[in-house]
Design a protein around this motif. Sequence first.
Motif, short mmCIF file in Angstrom:
data_model
loop_
_atom_site.label_atom_id
_atom_site.label_comp_id
_atom_site.label_asym_id
_atom_site.label_seq_id
_atom_site.Cartn_x
_atom_site.Cartn_y
_atom_site.Cartn_z
N CYS A 113 76.11 83.42 122.23
CA CYS A 113 75.41 84.63 121.75
C CYS A 113 74.09 84.27 121.08
O CYS A 113 73.07 84.92 121.32
N LEU A 114 74.09 83.23 120.26
CA LEU A 114 72.86 82.83 119.58
C LEU A 114 71.84 82.25 120.56
O LEU A 114 70.64 82.41 120.36
N PHE A 115 72.32 81.59 121.61
CA PHE A 115 71.39 81.16 122.66
C PHE A 115 70.75 82.36 123.33
O PHE A 115 69.55 82.36 123.62
N MET A 116 71.55 83.39 123.59
CA MET A 116 71.01 84.59 124.23
C MET A 116 69.99 85.28 123.33
O MET A 116 68.99 85.82 123.81
N VAL A 117 70.24 85.27 122.03
CA VAL A 117 69.29 85.87 121.09
C VAL A 117 68.03 85.01 120.97
O VAL A 117 66.94 85.53 120.75
N SER A 118 68.18 83.71 121.15
CA SER A 118 67.03 82.81 121.04
C SER A 118 66.02 83.01 122.16
O SER A 118 64.83 82.72 121.98
N ILE A 119 66.46 83.52 123.30
CA ILE A 119 65.54 83.73 124.42
C ILE A 119 64.49 84.79 124.09
O ILE A 119 63.29 84.54 124.24
N PRO A 120 64.88 86.02 123.63
CA PRO A 120 63.82 86.97 123.26
C PRO A 120 62.97 86.52 122.07
O PRO A 120 61.77 86.82 122.02
N ILE A 121 63.57 85.79 121.15
CA ILE A 121 62.79 85.25 120.03
C ILE A 121 61.74 84.27 120.57
O ILE A 121 60.59 84.27 120.11
N SER A 122 62.12 83.45 121.54
CA SER A 122 61.17 82.50 122.14
C SER A 122 60.03 83.24 122.82
O SER A 122 58.87 82.83 122.71
N ILE A 123 60.35 84.32 123.52
CA ILE A 123 59.30 85.11 124.18
C ILE A 123 58.38 85.72 123.13
O ILE A 123 57.15 85.72 123.30
N LEU A 124 58.95 86.19 122.04
CA LEU A 124 58.13 86.73 120.95
C LEU A 124 57.21 85.66 120.38
O LEU A 124 56.03 85.92 120.14
N TRP A 125 57.72 84.46 120.22
CA TRP A 125 56.91 83.37 119.67
C TRP A 125 55.82 82.94 120.64
O TRP A 125 54.76 82.49 120.21
N ILE A 126 56.08 83.05 121.94
CA ILE A 126 55.04 82.70 122.92
C ILE A 126 53.85 83.64 122.79
O ILE A 126 52.69 83.23 122.88
N TYR A 127 54.12 84.91 122.53
CA TYR A 127 53.05 85.91 122.40
C TYR A 127 52.63 86.14 120.95
O TYR A 127 51.97 87.14 120.65
N MET A 128 52.99 85.25 120.06
CA MET A 128 52.68 85.44 118.64
C MET A 128 51.18 85.47 118.38
O MET A 128 50.71 86.21 117.51
N GLU A 129 50.40 84.69 119.10
CA GLU A 129 48.95 84.70 118.92
C GLU A 129 48.40 86.11 119.15
O GLU A 129 47.64 86.63 118.33
N ARG A 130 48.78 86.73 120.24
CA ARG A 130 48.29 88.08 120.56
C ARG A 130 48.79 89.11 119.55
O ARG A 130 48.06 90.03 119.18
N VAL A 139 41.24 85.65 113.72
CA VAL A 139 41.42 85.16 115.09
C VAL A 139 41.70 83.66 115.11
O VAL A 139 42.62 83.20 115.82
N LEU A 140 40.92 82.87 114.36
CA LEU A 140 41.12 81.42 114.36
C LEU A 140 42.50 81.05 113.84
O LEU A 140 43.20 80.20 114.40
N ILE A 141 42.91 81.69 112.76
CA ILE A 141 44.23 81.42 112.19
C ILE A 141 45.32 81.87 113.15
O ILE A 141 46.33 81.18 113.34
N SER A 142 45.13 83.01 113.81
CA SER A 142 46.13 83.53 114.75
C SER A 142 46.31 82.61 115.94
O SER A 142 47.43 82.40 116.41
N VAL A 143 45.21 82.07 116.44
CA VAL A 143 45.30 81.16 117.59
C VAL A 143 46.11 79.92 117.22
O VAL A 143 47.02 79.51 117.96
N GLU A 144 45.79 79.32 116.08
CA GLU A 144 46.51 78.11 115.67
C GLU A 144 47.95 78.41 115.28
O GLU A 144 48.85 77.61 115.58
N ALA A 145 48.20 79.54 114.63
CA ALA A 145 49.59 79.91 114.28
C ALA A 145 50.40 80.19 115.55
O ALA A 145 51.58 79.85 115.61
N GLY A 146 49.78 80.77 116.56
CA GLY A 146 50.46 80.99 117.83
C GLY A 146 50.83 79.68 118.51
O GLY A 146 51.92 79.54 119.07
#
Length: 195
Positions: A113-130, A139-146
Amino acid sequence: MEVPLLPEANGSRESPARYRRFLSEAKKVSHIALPMVVVNISEYFLSISPLFMIGHLNHLDLSSVSLGVSIANVTGYSIIFGMASALETLCARAHGTGEYEKVGTYTLNSIVCLFMVSIPISILWIYMERILIFIGQDVLISVEAGKYTTWLIPSLFPYAIYQSLYGNHFVIPFADLLDVNIPVGDGEFGRGAFY
Protein backbone atom coordinates in the motif's frame (compact mmCIF):
# COMPACT_ATOMS: atom_id res chain seq x y z
CA MET A 1 -4.17 10.79 62.24
CA GLU A 2 -2.58 11.37 58.84
CA VAL A 3 -0.33 8.69 57.40
CA PRO A 4 2.46 9.82 55.04
CA LEU A 5 2.42 8.27 51.58
CA LEU A 6 6.16 7.66 51.57
CA PRO A 7 8.00 6.22 54.54
CA GLU A 8 10.37 8.65 56.14
CA ALA A 9 14.07 7.96 55.72
CA ASN A 10 15.87 6.85 58.87
CA GLY A 11 18.93 8.98 58.52
CA SER A 12 21.75 7.86 56.24
CA ARG A 13 21.04 4.09 56.38
CA GLU A 14 18.39 4.01 53.63
CA SER A 15 19.87 6.79 51.55
CA PRO A 16 22.85 4.85 50.07
CA ALA A 17 20.69 1.77 49.42
CA ARG A 18 18.03 3.85 47.74
CA TYR A 19 20.71 5.60 45.66
CA ARG A 20 22.18 2.24 44.57
CA ARG A 21 18.72 1.00 43.54
CA PHE A 22 18.18 4.19 41.60
CA LEU A 23 21.50 3.78 39.78
CA SER A 24 20.73 0.14 39.05
CA GLU A 25 17.34 1.04 37.55
CA ALA A 26 18.84 3.94 35.62
CA LYS A 27 21.42 1.57 34.11
CA LYS A 28 18.72 -0.88 33.04
CA VAL A 29 16.60 1.85 31.51
CA SER A 30 19.55 3.42 29.70
CA HIS A 31 20.43 0.07 28.11
CA ILE A 32 16.93 0.00 26.63
CA ALA A 33 16.47 3.69 25.90
CA LEU A 34 19.89 4.67 24.57
CA PRO A 35 19.64 2.72 21.28
CA MET A 36 16.17 4.18 20.69
CA VAL A 37 17.45 7.69 21.32
CA VAL A 38 20.35 7.18 18.90
CA VAL A 39 18.02 5.81 16.20
CA ASN A 40 15.55 8.69 16.56
CA ILE A 41 18.27 11.34 16.48
CA SER A 42 19.88 9.66 13.47
CA GLU A 43 16.53 9.57 11.69
CA TYR A 44 16.03 13.27 12.38
CA PHE A 45 19.53 14.16 11.16
CA LEU A 46 18.93 12.20 7.96
CA SER A 47 16.80 15.03 6.60
CA ILE A 48 18.71 17.87 8.29
CA SER A 49 22.33 16.89 7.62
CA PRO A 50 22.33 18.04 3.97
CA LEU A 51 21.47 21.54 5.19
CA PHE A 52 24.63 21.64 7.31
CA MET A 53 26.81 20.90 4.32
CA ILE A 54 24.94 22.98 1.75
CA GLY A 55 24.89 25.98 4.06
CA HIS A 56 28.59 26.42 3.31
CA LEU A 57 28.01 26.79 -0.44
CA ASN A 58 25.72 29.76 -1.07
CA HIS A 59 22.35 31.21 -0.14
CA LEU A 60 20.55 29.94 -3.26
CA ASP A 61 21.48 26.33 -2.58
CA LEU A 62 20.65 26.59 1.11
CA SER A 63 17.21 28.09 0.49
CA SER A 64 16.49 25.62 -2.31
CA VAL A 65 17.41 22.57 -0.27
CA SER A 66 15.56 23.79 2.82
CA LEU A 67 12.44 24.37 0.69
CA GLY A 68 12.91 20.93 -0.91
CA VAL A 69 13.29 19.22 2.48
CA SER A 70 10.20 20.99 3.79
CA ILE A 71 8.16 20.03 0.73
CA ALA A 72 9.39 16.43 0.91
CA ASN A 73 8.53 16.17 4.60
CA VAL A 74 5.03 17.60 4.17
CA THR A 75 3.99 15.98 0.90
CA GLY A 76 5.76 12.64 1.20
CA TYR A 77 7.40 11.43 4.36
CA SER A 78 4.66 12.58 6.72
CA ILE A 79 1.98 10.90 4.60
CA ILE A 80 3.86 7.60 4.64
CA PHE A 81 4.54 7.95 8.36
CA GLY A 82 0.86 8.63 9.08
CA MET A 83 -0.33 5.69 7.03
CA ALA A 84 2.23 3.36 8.61
CA SER A 85 1.15 4.48 12.08
CA ALA A 86 -2.18 2.72 11.60
CA LEU A 87 -0.24 -0.51 11.22
CA GLU A 88 1.03 -0.23 14.78
CA THR A 89 -2.47 -0.62 16.19
CA LEU A 90 -3.47 -3.44 13.86
CA CYS A 91 -0.32 -5.47 14.46
CA ALA A 92 -0.42 -4.97 18.22
CA ARG A 93 -3.98 -6.28 18.30
CA ALA A 94 -3.13 -9.26 16.07
CA HIS A 95 -0.05 -10.08 18.12
CA GLY A 96 -1.98 -9.75 21.38
CA THR A 97 -4.63 -12.22 20.24
CA GLY A 98 -1.97 -14.67 19.04
CA GLU A 99 -2.78 -14.28 15.33
CA TYR A 100 0.83 -14.05 14.20
CA GLU A 101 0.02 -14.72 10.55
CA LYS A 102 -2.07 -11.55 10.50
CA VAL A 103 0.94 -9.55 11.66
CA GLY A 104 2.86 -10.68 8.59
CA THR A 105 -0.15 -10.14 6.34
CA TYR A 106 -0.69 -6.62 7.68
CA THR A 107 3.00 -5.82 7.24
CA LEU A 108 3.17 -7.03 3.66
CA ASN A 109 -0.08 -5.27 2.79
CA SER A 110 1.30 -2.11 4.35
CA ILE A 111 4.47 -2.29 2.28
CA VAL A 112 2.45 -2.78 -0.93
CA CYS A 113 0.00 0.00 0.00
CA LEU A 114 2.78 2.44 0.87
CA PHE A 115 4.56 1.61 -2.38
CA MET A 116 1.34 2.41 -4.24
CA VAL A 117 1.05 5.72 -2.38
CA SER A 118 4.71 6.50 -3.13
CA ILE A 119 4.04 6.46 -6.88
CA PRO A 120 1.73 9.54 -6.94
CA ILE A 121 4.02 11.27 -4.43
CA SER A 122 6.93 10.63 -6.80
CA ILE A 123 4.96 12.12 -9.70
CA LEU A 124 4.18 15.15 -7.53
CA TRP A 125 7.86 15.55 -6.69
CA ILE A 126 8.82 15.32 -10.37
CA TYR A 127 6.59 18.31 -11.11
CA MET A 128 7.51 20.19 -7.94
CA GLU A 129 9.48 22.83 -9.86
CA ARG A 130 6.41 23.80 -11.89
CA ILE A 131 4.14 23.69 -8.84
CA LEU A 132 6.42 25.99 -6.85
CA ILE A 133 6.66 28.47 -9.72
CA PHE A 134 2.87 28.33 -10.14
CA ILE A 135 2.26 29.21 -6.48
CA GLY A 136 4.61 32.19 -6.72
CA GLN A 137 7.96 31.04 -5.37
CA ASP A 138 11.18 32.52 -6.71
CA VAL A 139 12.06 30.88 -10.03
CA LEU A 140 15.72 30.14 -9.22
CA ILE A 141 14.84 28.62 -5.85
CA SER A 142 11.97 26.64 -7.40
CA VAL A 143 14.19 25.16 -10.09
CA GLU A 144 16.79 23.99 -7.57
CA ALA A 145 14.17 22.77 -5.07
CA GLY A 146 12.52 20.80 -7.88
CA LYS A 147 15.84 19.16 -8.73
CA TYR A 148 16.40 18.31 -5.07
CA THR A 149 12.97 16.73 -4.58
CA THR A 150 13.50 14.72 -7.77
CA TRP A 151 16.73 13.36 -6.31
CA LEU A 152 14.84 12.43 -3.13
CA ILE A 153 12.45 10.08 -4.98
CA PRO A 154 14.68 6.98 -4.57
CA SER A 155 14.59 7.47 -0.78
CA LEU A 156 10.80 7.37 -0.68
CA PHE A 157 10.39 3.65 -1.39
CA PRO A 158 12.90 2.37 1.21
CA TYR A 159 11.29 4.77 3.68
CA ALA A 160 7.97 3.02 3.05
CA ILE A 161 9.52 -0.35 3.88
CA TYR A 162 11.29 1.08 6.91
CA GLN A 163 8.10 2.59 8.32
CA SER A 164 6.18 -0.65 7.79
CA LEU A 165 8.79 -2.63 9.68
CA TYR A 166 9.41 0.05 12.30
CA GLY A 167 5.70 0.31 13.05
CA ASN A 168 5.68 -3.40 13.90
CA HIS A 169 8.83 -3.16 15.97
CA PHE A 170 10.54 -5.45 13.46
CA VAL A 171 13.63 -3.27 13.59
CA ILE A 172 15.76 -5.85 15.39
CA PRO A 173 14.81 -8.78 13.10
CA PHE A 174 15.25 -6.43 10.14
CA ALA A 175 18.72 -5.59 11.43
CA ASP A 176 19.49 -9.32 11.40
CA LEU A 177 19.09 -9.21 7.63
CA LEU A 178 22.15 -6.96 7.58
CA ASP A 179 24.21 -9.55 9.45
CA VAL A 180 27.11 -10.76 7.34
CA ASN A 181 29.02 -13.99 7.38
CA ILE A 182 32.35 -13.40 5.68
CA PRO A 183 35.11 -15.90 6.42
CA VAL A 184 38.41 -14.07 6.84
CA GLY A 185 41.71 -15.91 7.15
CA ASP A 186 41.27 -19.10 9.15
CA GLY A 187 37.65 -18.34 9.92
CA GLU A 188 38.44 -16.45 13.09
CA PHE A 189 35.75 -13.92 12.22
CA GLY A 190 32.46 -15.72 11.92
CA ARG A 191 28.83 -14.79 12.14
CA GLY A 192 28.30 -11.30 13.51
CA ALA A 193 31.89 -10.15 13.17
CA PHE A 194 30.85 -7.13 11.13
CA TYR A 195 27.40 -6.74 12.69
